[in-house]
Design an enzyme around this catalytic site. Sequence first.
Site, short mmCIF file in Angstrom:
data_model
loop_
_atom_site.label_atom_id
_atom_site.label_comp_id
_atom_site.label_asym_id
_atom_site.label_seq_id
_atom_site.Cartn_x
_atom_site.Cartn_y
_atom_site.Cartn_z
N PHE A 296 -58.22 57.36 -86.15
CA PHE A 296 -58.03 58.46 -85.21
C PHE A 296 -59.23 59.38 -85.33
CE2 PHE A 296 -56.66 62.69 -83.88
CZ PHE A 296 -56.10 62.41 -82.64
N ASP B 110 -65.89 59.67 -90.77
CA ASP B 110 -65.05 60.74 -90.24
C ASP B 110 -64.24 61.28 -91.41
OD1 ASP B 110 -63.07 62.33 -89.21
OD2 ASP B 110 -62.53 60.98 -87.56
N LYS C 251 -61.20 70.73 -89.69
CA LYS C 251 -59.95 71.14 -90.34
C LYS C 251 -60.17 72.14 -91.48
CE LYS C 251 -57.23 67.08 -88.96
NZ LYS C 251 -56.04 67.51 -88.26
N1 PLP Z 1 -60.71 62.84 -87.03
C1 PLP Z 1 -59.65 62.78 -87.83
C2 PLP Z 1 -59.68 61.85 -89.01
C3 PLP Z 1 -58.53 63.58 -87.58
O1 PLP Z 1 -57.47 63.50 -88.38
C4 PLP Z 1 -58.55 64.45 -86.47
C5 PLP Z 1 -57.38 65.28 -86.15
O2 PLP Z 1 -56.28 65.05 -86.58
C6 PLP Z 1 -59.68 64.48 -85.66
C7 PLP Z 1 -60.75 63.66 -85.98
C8 PLP Z 1 -59.75 65.39 -84.47
O3 PLP Z 1 -59.88 66.72 -84.87
P1 PLP Z 1 -59.55 67.89 -83.84
O4 PLP Z 1 -58.10 67.82 -83.52
O5 PLP Z 1 -59.95 69.14 -84.58
O6 PLP Z 1 -60.40 67.67 -82.65
#
Ligand code: PLP
Length: 395
Positions: free
Chosen positions: A128, A212, A241
């Site tokens: 994700f 990521d 986050k």
């Molecule tokens: N990457 C990962 C691993 C995530 O868990 C999330 C959100 O849960 C995101 C990217 C996307 O982040 P945002 O919701 O701040 O755009």
Amino acid sequence: MSALFGTYARSELAFVRGEGMRLFTEDGTAYLDFASGIAVNALGYGDQHVTDTLKAQADKVWHVSNLFTIPEQEKLAQRLVDATFADAVFFTNSGAEALECAIKTARRYFWDKGEKQRIDIIGFTGSFHGRTIATLGAAGNAAYTEGFGPMPGYKHVHPGDLAAVEAVIDGNTAAILIEPVQGEGGVTAFSDAYLKGLRELCDKYGLLLIYDEVQCGYGRTGKFFAYEWSGVAPDILAVAKAIGGGFPLGACLATAEVARVMVPGTHGSTYGGNPLACAVGNAVLDRILAPGFIEHVEQMGKLLAYELQQLMQKYPGYITDVRGKGLLAGIKITPPVRAFVERLRDHKLLTVAAGDNVLRLLPPLIATEADIREATGILAAAFAELDAEASSAAQ
Ligand code: PLP
């Protein structure tokens, strides 16, 4: 009837205040938080240093355009560079934007080298990366992409098998993108050997490795960034986050070799890295990098994993796997996870569901031994309750 888009299946619970590890409703009911706003509230609620810093910066200046030098932003970037593999940083407002920057930087790197066809990113099943078109494309999860049109430029493989990755690499491939610990997909931590293998494939074929660490970074696994466990550094890393502790902030980190292609005009953000966000970011980092803080997370992660293993031994019919790293933990359960999250809420414990019917436990990183025992005690009580309900239904 709410005036909001119906994009969330929201609970009716509304929290009006937070303190430490707990959130409170209007009537004063306390909930033990093992969700952290999905890995955002790393310092829990009401951290004095962060709150004081935010208030002090609010009295000075909130926003200045990136057309000017922003001292708080320069400082935070330098500190991130000093603490990681990276040589340069681009600030964003969210995780998805940090990944957009990562993907653009990877494509531009090859464009700059005259290899314009190299735009494809290899992503993994169960990953994700956010809700923008590019990040949806990278993750390729049909449940999220349906109805949003074609998203070309991505290939997807099941994680765990290096040969499967090598099989899809061709002359159009630019990068491999992976969460060292998959969060939303089901709290899967990849082995050091697998990450090392991906790095070797990148080096063999001249690709870039993108991590990521939006969810698993910033101390959560018991290292500042999860990649430190394997010692395998990426070329580009996305974080968000916890970096803002609740203030919208994200960042794309990169080596000098890669970041140099992002020249004036190639990327930008109106708000990204503004004075208020970066003042808060610096205060959060003061706390995360304070001596002993990350070691505490590692210890608490071990305790949580031990307690969850014990619980699995006691309730093998309900828990079939214990997963994750540090304070990003998951248990694969047999009862439907969303209903179980609600049951735990009735017991005043906040958790989050993840893919693969996994219950995700990600407390603020300030969680103590007592908090972990309290949470696992509530889990035990909830499983005991399921048992009691099953036996009374059988009678
Ligand atoms: N990457 C990962 C691993 C995530 O868990 C999330 C959100 O849960 C995101 C990217 C996307 O982040 P945002 O919701 O701040 O755009």
